[in-house]
Design a protein around this motif. Structure first.
Motif, PDB file in Angstrom:
ATOM      1  N   CYS A  34      -2.531 -23.515  -5.552  1.00 28.16           N
ATOM      2  CA  CYS A  34      -1.433 -24.393  -5.118  1.00 28.16           C
ATOM      3  C   CYS A  34      -1.787 -25.232  -3.906  1.00 28.16           C
ATOM      4  N   CYS A  45       1.003 -19.664  -5.214  1.00 35.10           N
ATOM      5  CA  CYS A  45       0.243 -19.023  -6.300  1.00 35.10           C
ATOM      6  C   CYS A  45      -0.307 -17.656  -5.940  1.00 35.10           C
ATOM      7  N   CYS A  48      -5.187 -17.162  -3.037  1.00 33.62           N
ATOM      8  CA  CYS A  48      -6.174 -17.258  -1.958  1.00 33.62           C
ATOM      9  C   CYS A  48      -6.158 -16.013  -1.062  1.00 33.62           C
ATOM     10  N   CYS A  67      -4.313 -19.577   2.851  1.00 33.59           N
ATOM     11  CA  CYS A  67      -3.807 -20.946   3.048  1.00 33.59           C
ATOM     12  C   CYS A  67      -2.634 -20.982   4.007  1.00 33.59           C
TER      13      CYS A  67
END
Ligand code: SF4
Ligand code: SF4
Ligand code: FES
Length: 932
Positions: A34, A45, A48, A67
C-alpha cells in the motif's frame, strides 16, 4: 543524520523518513503493497512488517509496520526475524486468497509487484482450496482495462485517484469482505491522470487498454528514454516497441519534471506513430504542378506519388538552384513540434532571412515575450517540482488541466501537502498519509484562479474570477500595483475586482514562495505581461516569486529561442518576389493561420515540399513529401517551458523511406550545395554525421542554447567501452523474430546518434540517468525497482535528474514593469469576443491521431453563458451561426454556467476549428435567424 540498526548492522539514514523508505534506500528487500513513494503510508496492507526492538538487550521485540514507523536515531529492527517473515508471508497469503493466479495471461505479467513480493516472501504454492470471491469487471473507457478479480485491496488506486489526482468517479465500494474498486457504473474514468493507475496498482486490475490491443510480453519491448511531445512541459517517458509497432508509453521518473507520473494525453496519445495515415514514402508530383508565379486557389489537385528518395532529394535541390537563378525565394517554415536539430537544419538550408516561425503570429509573439521575461528576470521559470513547494499560487488566464495537465497534478500535490498548523502542532510527518488525510485544512488554500471559463481546479481555489482576457490582465496588473506601487495602477477598476485584487495581493505577499502561473492559451499578451508584473512586484518586496508559463508545444520555447521571422511574412512572401519553393517542416499550416490565407500561399508557391511524419492538410497540398521520423524513430533535443533542454532517443528503426527531418534537410543541402547559382553558394557547416554535430553547430549560432550540449551523454559515450542496450536481458525471439525473412540473425542496425544499441548486448551497469529506459534489478520487475535508481526514495536519480536548465535570470533590484494596462473589455456592437478554450483530448494535433484519444474529444461547439443564450434566443444544443473574418461556421450551442457576458468560447484545435487559435470577434446568430 539518524543511525538505525537493521539486523544488528548500523546505518546512517536521511532524517524524517519512515523505516520502509529508509530500508529501501539502503537496498534492503522489504516487501510492501500500500505504501507508494509519491503517496506515503496508510498501513492498509500490513505487508511491510518488521520486528522492532527497544534496545540491544531486547530479544523479544514487537511487530511494527515499517511504513508507519519513523526511522529515528537509535531505532533497531530486524527484517530477517522469523516471526516478521512469517507475518509477511501470512499477509500475502490472505491478500491473495481470491487472487486468480492467472499470471500467464495477465497483462501485468513481467512487471508485477505482486509477483515480486510473493517471491520475496518465499511463497511457492497456494493452500486456499475454496471458492474464490469473483467480481464483474467494468468498461472504464478506451484507456484503462479493468480486471477486478486480481485485486488485493491495497487501496493505492483510490488514494491516487481521489486524494492525489483529484478524481471523484473511482471509489471503493464495500459490503462485508467484498471490496470493489470501480465506478458507480460503466463509463470512462473522468480523471486526466487515470492511466497512472496502470503503474500504481501493484497487480493486474488496472492495465493499459491500448497496450492490450497489441500486447506483447513486457520483456520483449525495445525501449529508449524519451520526452512527451504533447504539450510544453516535457514529461519524461519510456516508449516501448516490438516488431516496428509502438506499443505503449510509460512514465519515466524525473524528480524535476514529472516525478512518477504522466497525464493520459502523454500516455495514450502515442498511436499517431502507428497510424495508417503515417507518411512512409518519399513522394513527388510527376510534373511541375503549375507555371511558376501563377496563382491557384488550392493545391488540392496536386497528387504526389511515391518516388525514389534520391530522385526526390535531387528534385528539391534542383528547385533551390532554379530559385537562385530566377531570383525567387526558397522559404523554410519551422515547427514548435520538431526538435532543435530539425529546425536548425532547416534554417541552415534556407538561410536566416528565409527562416520563418512555424507558430501562428500571435503565439510567436507570446512565446518571444515569455522568453524575454524569463531571460531578463528577476523571476525564474519554475519547474513542476518547485511548483509543488509553493505556498501561494495565482493562475492568470490558463486552464492548466487542459493545456499542461501535469501542472494541474503538481498544484494538487502542493494543495495536499501545503503547511498546516495543526499538522505541525501534532508533529505529523508528511509521509504519514493516513494522518495527513485526517487533518482538514481550516484556512483557505491560497490558490487564486482567474480564467475565461471554469476550470477543474476551481473547487480547490480560495477565489475564482471569470472574465475576458483583457479583464483578467487588469486584475493581474491591479494585484501587481497593490504589491508594489512602482507597477502601474489600473484605472476604473470595479470595486468587487479591486477587493479580489486586494485579497490576492495579500495572499501572495504573506507567502514565502509564491508562484504565478500564466501562458499562451488565451492568446493575450496583456495577460502574460500582467503575470510578469505580479511576480516582479513580489520580487521587489524580496519574495522568492517564480513564474510558470504554459506554452502549447513540446519545443515552442526552443524554437522561440532560435528566432525566425513571423509566419505572416512567409505567407506574404509568395506575392513578391515570389516563392519558388516553400519547405514546411513538421507543420500543418492550416493550424497556424486562416484557411484562406494558407490556401492562397500554397497556391502561389511554385512548389511546396513538406517534411513530416503524419498526413495533414498541408502534406495533402504538397507536391513533394519527405517522410520524417517521429519522436520514437529519431534522437533529438526539446526545450520545455522551464526552460530545460531534454534529449529524446530513437526507440526503433522505422520502416519505409522514413528518416530524421534533419537528415533529409542535410541531404537536400548537400545535393544543392557547391553548384553555380546555389542560394547558399557553398555548403556551410560541413557534413553532420550525427545529431550531436547538428547540436554543436546550433549552439555556436545560438550560445544561449549551449547548455543543451550537456543535457545527455554524447553519441560516443560508452560504459566500460560498451553501449547501453535498448533491449532487456530477457528479450526473446531475437534469432526467430525475422525467420520468415531470413534464417540468419540480422545484424542490429547501427546507431550513429546515441550511446544506445538496438540490441540486448551491452553494459549491464546502471547507465547515466539520461540513458535509463527501464528500471529493473534482480527481484524487482515492476516500476517499484525505481528506488534502486534514486539517491534516496523519492529523490533525484543517481547522477542527477536528466536534462539541463538553459539559464537562470540575472539579479535585478528594481525590475521595469510593463506599463501598458489594457482598457476594460467592452463588446463591440453586435459582436462577441470568441476565445478558444483547450481540451486535453482534442486540442492537441498529434494525440488526436490516436484512436483512443480521438474517442474522448468533444464535438465542436460554441460555449455561451445563459444571458447570451437568452439574448440570442437559443437553448443548449441549438445551432448558432458564427460569422467572423475567418468565415461562417455553424456550431452547436453549449451553455456554460460561468462565462462572462459577450464572451463565447470554442474548443481550440478540433477538426474544422484548427486555424482559430487566437481570440477574435464574431457575430453570433441563432440558426433560425440566420436562415431568415
Ligand atoms: S485495484 Fe489494484 S490498486 Fe486498487 S486496491 Fe486493488 S490491488 Fe490495490
Ligand atoms: S503533461 Fe504534457 S508533457 Fe506531460 S505527459 Fe501530459 S501531455 Fe505529455
Ligand atoms: S506497506 Fe506498510 S502497511 Fe502496507
Amino acid at each position: 543524520m539518524p543511525t538505525i540498526y537493521v539486523d544488528n548492522q548500523a546505518f546512517e539514514v536521511a532524517p524524517g523518513q519512515n523505516l520502509l523508505a529508509a530500508c529501501l534506500t539502503l537496498g534492503f528487500d522489504l516487501p510492501y503493497f500500500c505504501w507508494h513513494p509519491a503517496m506515503g503510508s496508510v498501513g492498509a496492507c500490513r505487508q511491510c512488517a518488521v520486528k522492532q526492538f527497544k534496545d540491544e538487550n531486547d530479544t523479544k521485540g514487537q511487530i511494527v509496520m515499517a511504513c508507519l514507523t519513523p526511522a529515528d536515531d537509535g531505532v533497531r529492527i530486524s527484517i530477517d526475524d522469523p516471526e516478521a517473515k512469517a507475518f509477511r508471508k501470512g499477509v500475502a497469503e490472505w491478500l491473495m486468497a481470491s487472487h486468480p493466479h492467472d499470471c500467464p495471461v495477465c497483462d501485468e505479467g513481467g512487471e508485477c509487484h505482486l509477483q515480486d513480493m510473493t517471491v520475496m516472501n518465499g511463497q511457492v504454492s497456494r493452500r486456499y482450496r475454496f471458492t474464490k470471491r469473483t467480481f464483474r469487471n467494468q468498461d472504464l473507457g478506451p484507456f484503462v482495462n479493468h480486471e477486478m478479480n486480481r485485486c488485493i485491496q491495497c487501496y493505492r488506486c483510490v488514494r491516487f485517484y481521489h486524494d492525489y489526482a483529484g478524481g471523484h468517479d473511482l471509489v471503493a465500494l464495500g459490503i462485508r469482505n467484498e471490496i470493489y474498486f470501480g465506478r458507480h457504473a460503466d463509463g470512462k474514468l473522468e480523471s486526466e491522470f487515470s492511466g497512472n493507475l496502470v503503474e500504481v496498482c501493484p497487480t493486474g486490475v488496472f492495465t493499459d487498454k491500448t497496450f492490450k490491443a497489441h500486447f506483447t510480453r513486457k520483456w520483449d519491448l525495445q525501449t529508449a528514454p524519451s520526452v512527451c511531445v504533447h504539450c510544453g512541459l516535457g514529461c519524461n517517458t519510456i516508449p516501448g516497441e516490438r516488431y516496428g509497432l509502438l506499443r505503449r508509453i510509460r512514465s519515466r521518473y524525473n524528480g524535476h519534471v514529472n516525478g512518477y507520473f504522466i497525464c493520459d494525453r502523454g500516455r495514450f496519445g502515442y498511436e499517431f506513430v502507428n497510424a495508417e495515415s503515417r507518411l512512409r514514402d518519399t513522394m513527388m508530383a510527376a510534373q511541375t504542378p503549375h507555371a511558376a508565379g501563377s496563382a491557384r486557389s488550392a493545391r488540392g489537385a496536386v497528387s504526389a506519388r511515391p518516388a525514389p528518395p534520391e530522385d526526390v532529394v535531387a528534385h528539391v535541390a534542383d528547385l533551390i538552384r532554379t530559385a537562385a537563378r530566377s531570383g525567387r525565394r526558397v522559404v523554410g517554415i519551422s515547427s514548435p513540434r520538431a526538435s532543435l536539430e530539425a529546425n536548425y537544419a532547416l534554417r541552415d538550408l534556407v538561410g536566416e532571412d528565409n527562416f520563418f516561425s512555424g507558430m501562428s503570429d500571435h503565439e510567436d509573439r507570446l512565446v518571444r515575450l515569455i522568453i524575454g521575461i524569463l531571460v531578463t528576470g528577476p523571476s525564474r521559470g519554475s519547474s513542476l517540482r518547485e511548483l509543488e513547494r509553493a505556498d501561494a499560487t495565482f493562475i492568470l488566464g490558463e486552464d492548466v488541466t487542459n493545456t499542461a495537465p501535469m501542472l494541474d497534478y503538481s498544484l494538487r500535490q502542493w494543495l495536499r501537502r501545503r503547511p498546516n498548523p495543526e499538522r505541525t502542532r501534532l508533529k505529523i510527518p508528511a509521509w504519514n498519509d493516513a494522518a495527513v488525510g485526517e487533518i482538514v485544512h481550516e484556512e483557505p488554500s491560497a490558490l487564486y484562479i482567474a480564467t475565461v471559463a471554469a476550470t477543474k481546479l476551481d473547487e480547490s481555489a480560495a477565489e475564482v474570477y471569470r472574465a475576458a482576457p483583457d479583464d483578467l490582465a487588469r486584475l493581474g496588473f491591479a494585484v501587481a500595483h497593490l504589491v508594489d506601487d512602482a507597477a502601474p495602477p489600473v484605472p476604473e477598476l470595479p470595486a468587487d475586482i479591486h477587493d479580489l485584487a486586494v485579497a490576492t495581493a495579500q495572499a501572495l505577499t504573506r507567502a514565502t514562495r509564491p508562484i504565478i502561473v500564466s501562458g499562451v492559451s488565451c492568446g493575450s499578451e496583456a495577460v502574460v505581461k500582467a503575470a510578469a508584473n505580479v511576480a516582479w512586484s513580489l520580487r521587489a518586496r524580496g519574495e522568492a516569486a517564480e513564474l510558470c508559463f504554459v506554452v502549447s508545444e513540446c519545443n515552442s520555447i526552443g524554437l522561440g529561442m532560435m528566432g525566425g521571422r513571423p509566419l505572416s511574412e512567409a505567407l506574404q512572401a509568395a506575392d513578391d518576389p515570389g516563392v519558388e519553393l516553400a519547405i514546411v517542416l513538421e507543420n500543418d499550416l492550416f493550424r497556424r493561420a486562416g484557411e484562406a490565407e494558407v490556401e492562397r500561399f500554397l497556391g502561389l508557391c511554385g512548389h511546396v515540399a513538406v517534411v513530416d511524419h503524419s498526413e495533414t492538410r498541408t502534406t495533402a497540398a504538397a507536391d513533394i513529401v519527405l517522410p520524417a521520423a517521429t519522436f520514437a524513430e529519431s534522437t533529438g533535443t526539446l526545450v520545455n517551458s522551464e526552460p530545460r533542454a531534454q534529449r529524446f532517443y530513437q526507440v526503433f528503426v522505422p520502416a519505409g523511406d522514413v528518416r530524421e527531418s534533419w537528415r533529409w534537410l542535410q541531404d537536400v543541402r548537400m545535393a544543392a550545395g557547391g553548384v553555380e547559382g546555389d542560394t547558399k553558394g557553398e555548403i556551410e557547416g560541413g557534413t553532420w554525421h550525427s545529431v550531436d554535430d547538428v547540436l554543436d553547430d546550433l549552439c555556436l549560432t545560438f550560445p544561449m542554447l549551449a547548455p543543451a550540449l550537456s543535457a545527455a551523454p554524447p553519441a560516443e559515450f560508452r560504459v566500460h567501452g560498451m553501449r547501453v542496450p535498448r533491449q532487456p536481458a530477457r528479450y526473446s525471439g531475437r534469432t526467430a523474430m525475422y525467420a520468415d525473412q531470413t534464417v540468419f540473425e540480422p545484424r542490429p542496425p547501427d546507431d550513429r546518434d546515441s550511446p544506445l544499441a538496438f540490441s540486448m548486448e551491452g553494459s549491464e551497469e546502471q547507465p547515466p540517468p539520461a540513458l535509463v529506459s527501464r528500471v529493473w534489478v534482480p527481484g524487482w520487475n515492476s516500476a517499484q525497482a525505481l528506488e534502486r535508481f534514486q539517491e534516496e526514495v523519492g529523490g533525484a536519480l543517481r547522477g542527477g535528474d536528466p536534462g539541463k536548465r538553459l539559464f537562470e535570470p540575472p539579479v535585478v533590484e528594481r525590475p521595469s514593469h510593463f506599463l501598458d494596462v489594457p482598457a476594460a473589455y467592452s463588446p463591440e456592437r453586435d459582436q462577441s469576443l470568441v476565445v478558444p478554450v483547450h481540451h486535453i483530448f482534442g486540442s492537441e494535433e498529434l494525440s488526436m491521431k490516436a484512436p483512443a484519444v480521438r474517442e474522448c474529444a468533444p464535438e465542436p461547439y460554441l460555449g455561451l453563458c445563459g444571458l447570451m443564450a437568452e439574448r440570442l434566443g437559443i437553448s443548449d444544443g441549438g445551432v448558432v451561426t458564427l460569422v467572423s473574418d475567418a468565415g461562417v461556421r455553424l456550431l452547436k450551442a453549449k451553455l456554460f454556467a460561468s462565462l462572462p457576458d459577450y464572451v463565447a468560447v470554442i474548443p481550440a484545435g478540433l477538426p474544422g476549428l484548427e486555424g482559430l487559435g487566437a481570440p477574435f470577434y464574431a457575430r453570433l446568430i441563432a440558426r433560425k435567424d440566420a436562415d431568415d
